[in-house]
Design an enzyme around this catalytic site. Structure first.
Site, short mmCIF file in Angstrom:
data_model
loop_
_atom_site.label_atom_id
_atom_site.label_comp_id
_atom_site.label_asym_id
_atom_site.label_seq_id
_atom_site.Cartn_x
_atom_site.Cartn_y
_atom_site.Cartn_z
N VAL A 14 0.84 -1.21 0.00
CA VAL A 14 0.00 0.00 0.00
C VAL A 14 0.87 1.26 0.00
CG1 VAL A 14 -1.65 1.35 1.35
CG2 VAL A 14 -1.94 -1.12 1.13
N THR A 127 -5.44 0.02 7.37
CA THR A 127 -6.80 -0.40 7.75
C THR A 127 -6.85 -0.56 9.27
OG1 THR A 127 -6.98 -1.54 5.65
CG2 THR A 127 -8.55 -2.17 7.37
N ARG A 163 -6.11 -3.78 -4.70
CA ARG A 163 -5.96 -5.24 -4.77
C ARG A 163 -4.50 -5.55 -5.03
NH1 ARG A 163 -9.33 -5.91 -9.90
NH2 ARG A 163 -8.36 -3.88 -10.13
N PHE A 264 -16.97 -10.26 -8.17
CA PHE A 264 -16.82 -11.01 -6.91
C PHE A 264 -17.90 -12.06 -6.71
CE2 PHE A 264 -13.08 -9.49 -4.68
CZ PHE A 264 -12.67 -8.55 -5.61
N LEU A 265 -18.32 -12.61 -7.85
CA LEU A 265 -19.26 -13.74 -7.81
C LEU A 265 -18.63 -14.95 -8.47
CD1 LEU A 265 -22.77 -12.15 -8.56
CD2 LEU A 265 -21.91 -12.99 -6.37
N GLY A 272 -8.49 -15.67 0.11
CA GLY A 272 -7.34 -15.58 1.01
C GLY A 272 -6.80 -14.17 0.96
N CYS A 275 -6.02 -9.23 3.38
CA CYS A 275 -7.08 -8.29 3.76
C CYS A 275 -8.40 -8.93 4.16
CB CYS A 275 -7.33 -7.30 2.63
SG CYS A 275 -5.90 -6.27 2.36
N LYS A 335 -3.86 -15.55 -4.91
CA LYS A 335 -4.48 -15.14 -6.17
C LYS A 335 -3.35 -14.94 -7.18
CE LYS A 335 -4.99 -10.34 -6.30
NZ LYS A 335 -5.84 -9.18 -6.20
N ARG A 342 -0.23 -15.26 2.16
CA ARG A 342 -1.01 -15.07 3.39
C ARG A 342 -2.44 -15.59 3.22
NH1 ARG A 342 0.51 -8.95 4.79
NH2 ARG A 342 0.91 -8.95 2.54
C1 UDX Z 1 -8.92 -7.08 -1.48
C2 UDX Z 1 -9.89 -6.01 -1.98
O1 UDX Z 1 -10.34 -6.36 -3.31
C3 UDX Z 1 -9.24 -4.63 -1.96
O2 UDX Z 1 -10.21 -3.64 -2.32
C4 UDX Z 1 -8.72 -4.35 -0.57
O3 UDX Z 1 -8.06 -3.09 -0.51
C5 UDX Z 1 -7.78 -5.45 -0.12
O4 UDX Z 1 -8.46 -6.71 -0.18
P1 UDX Z 1 -6.90 -8.46 -2.48
O5 UDX Z 1 -6.91 -9.23 -1.20
O6 UDX Z 1 -5.60 -7.98 -2.99
O7 UDX Z 1 -7.85 -7.18 -2.40
O8 UDX Z 1 -7.48 -9.42 -3.64
P2 UDX Z 1 -8.88 -9.69 -4.34
O9 UDX Z 1 -8.67 -9.60 -5.80
O10 UDX Z 1 -9.96 -8.89 -3.78
O11 UDX Z 1 -9.09 -11.24 -4.00
C6 UDX Z 1 -9.14 -11.70 -2.65
C7 UDX Z 1 -9.42 -13.17 -2.62
O12 UDX Z 1 -10.76 -13.43 -3.03
C8 UDX Z 1 -8.53 -14.01 -3.51
O13 UDX Z 1 -8.15 -15.19 -2.83
C9 UDX Z 1 -9.40 -14.33 -4.70
O14 UDX Z 1 -9.05 -15.51 -5.35
C10 UDX Z 1 -10.76 -14.44 -4.05
N1 UDX Z 1 -11.89 -14.18 -4.95
C11 UDX Z 1 -12.08 -12.94 -5.48
C12 UDX Z 1 -12.81 -15.19 -5.21
O15 UDX Z 1 -12.67 -16.33 -4.73
N2 UDX Z 1 -13.86 -14.92 -6.03
C13 UDX Z 1 -14.08 -13.69 -6.58
O16 UDX Z 1 -15.09 -13.52 -7.28
C14 UDX Z 1 -13.16 -12.68 -6.30
#
Ligand code: UDX
Length: 448
Positions: A14, A127, A163, A264-265, A272, A275, A335, A342
């Protein structure tokens, strides 16, 4: 007025991404960290961690002289006008967040403010749970500076929504900016800086509110996104019970309703990262400490935990017994486009199948070294996809890296048993079935 000079305290993804972006946007930026090795790397134009596009931005900003890294808080504060605090706020055992780095950096900033004549603005970007900036940060700054917040220095809380893996993009193109302000002067200064930095996007919404509401916006944004994921994962598990039903199609149909939205669906092996798990747990702990048990939030975490374990159930259903079976794990990071392990679902998956005697091959484009530090079970870390898949009884796609998404049925031909468990629903099930594979997808009801 001249362009304000910026300092950033804490150079995690960040802080450092903001430092490099602000510097590349023409502002003078001093990034400050206690870690001398990070200072050395940044001043050489390199990022201490993997984040797409960041190395280029840092080297450009170091070469132009707009960015420098120091390990003295004093140097950073005394030579700048606005300080963004982006230090870590890790989880404690009980889920609440550990504010020791926030407190320590507030103390150090306060000590430097004491030596400063000019007005200075401090902006919390880490945060933190609601109330932290108003209570802990403000009082610590005042105590160590011997000055009064709102009079001698300003205070804001401005959360980020980056992200990992897309942090540079998200910094350059945010959906909105949120400014929590102690007083109007503090908010005006920060808004002016943001308007100057984002001058190409004059329509960018900038919301102003009090400090605690801004802190809550961050926690709630993450909790809501995590809710969408756990929700669709639960729906995926229901879909699996019905022959032929496909959660991907269901999500598409549902997501086109503007009130719901398509993002996010994506059902999968669970969320994981640094955050979602931490922030949802922190909101649960915060809520309970205020006398309210948040049932939905607790369920989000429970569903997420079970989702990784669900991979073991699917393997067992299709292999009968996983003891002695070779399982190829494609992807370890939480991801794609990050080496961050983490809370990665890969850890939970490996932890659940290894004790049952599975032989584990795993491959990840960048996270292997970090994975070795957190996975205690025996894993054969492979350097090529072929090595990983050779003679495997099942392949499990855990992280949707591009190089794994591109794989075709023929690339899996060296497996011993043709079982593909698509944990991210990236493959075409028909293509794999036609090529003679047993394709198992999260949220895909098996045709009888
Ligand atoms: C997240 C938020 O998106 C961001 O706004 C915040 O500031 C920090 O947390 P990040 O953790 O970097 O960001 O990754 P993100 O792309 O959001 O994915 C988080 C996790 O959710 C990953 O493990 C990803 O695989 C999972 N995911 C995401 C799903 O399983 N399905 C989805 O539809 C979206």
């Amino acid at each position: 007025m001249q362009k304000p000079k910026i300092s950033i305290v804490g150079v995690g993804y960040v802080g450092l991404v903001a430092a490099a972006c602000f510097a590349d946007g023409g502002f003078e930026v001093i990034a400050s960290t206690n870690d001398s090795e990070k200072v050395r790397l940044i001043n050489l134009g390199k990022s201490p961690f993997f984040e797409p596009g960041l190395d280029d931005l840092i080297s450009r900003s170091i070469n132009s002289g707009k960015l420098k890294a120091v390990n003295s808080r004093k140097e950073a504060i005394l030579n700048t006008d606005i300080t963004f605090v982006s230090v870590g706020t890790p989880s404690r055992g009980d889920g609440s967040i550990d504010l020791q780095f926030i407190e320590q950096s507030s103390k150090e900033i306060g000590e430097s403010l004491k030596l400063k004549e000019n007005y200075h603005l401090v902006v919390v970007r880490s945060t933190v749970t609601p109330g932290t900036t108003q209570n802990l940060v403000k009082s610590t700054l005042e105590r160590y500076s011997n000055k009064k917040a709102g009079v001698d220095f300003g205070l804001c809380m401005s959360p980020e929504f980056l992200r990992q893996g897309a942090a540079v993009y998200d910094t350059l193109y945010p959906d909105r900016l949120v400014i929590g302000e102690l007083d109007a002067k503090s908010g005006d200064i920060l808004e002016k800086f943001y308007r100057a930095y984002y001058k190409q996007n004059p329509a960018l919404p900038i919301l102003r509110m009090n400090l605690s509401s801004a802190e809550m916006v961050k926690d709630v944004s993450n909790a809501f996104l995590a809710t969408k994921i756990s929700f669709i994962n639960e729906i995926a598990n229901i879909c699996e019970k019905v022959p032929g039903i496909d959660v991907s199609q269901v999500a598409k149909g549902v997501g086109l309703d503007k009130r719901i939205g398509p993002m996010f669906l994506d059902a999968g092996v669970g969320f994981g990262g640094s955050c979602f798990p931490k922030d949802v747990k922190a909101l649960i702990a915060f809520s309970k400490s205020n006398g309210y048990t948040p049932n939905i939030l607790e369920t989000i975490m429970n569903v997420n935990l079970k989702q990784a374990e669900h991979v073991k159930d699917l393997l067992k259903q299709n292999l009968t017994n996983i003891s002695g079976k070779k399982i190829a794990i494609l992807g370890l990071s939480f991801k794609p486009n990050t080496d961050d392990m983490r809370e990665s679902p890969a850890i939970k998956i490996i932890n659940s199948i290894a004790p049952e005697g599975a032989i584990i091959n795993a491959i990840d484009p960048v996270a292997t070294e970090n994975a070795k530090k957190v996975i205690n079970h025996k894993v054969n870390y492979c350097v090529s996809i072929n090595e990983c898949l050779k003679d495997a009884d099942a392949a499990v796609l855990v992280t949707d890296w591009d190089q794994f998404k591109r794989l075709k049925p023929k690339d899996f031909a060296i497996m011993k048993n043709r079982l593909i468990l698509d944990g991210r629903r990236v493959y075409d099930s028909f293509e794999f079935k036609e090529a003679g594979y047993k394709y198992v997808g999260i949220g895909l009801g098996e045709e009888k």
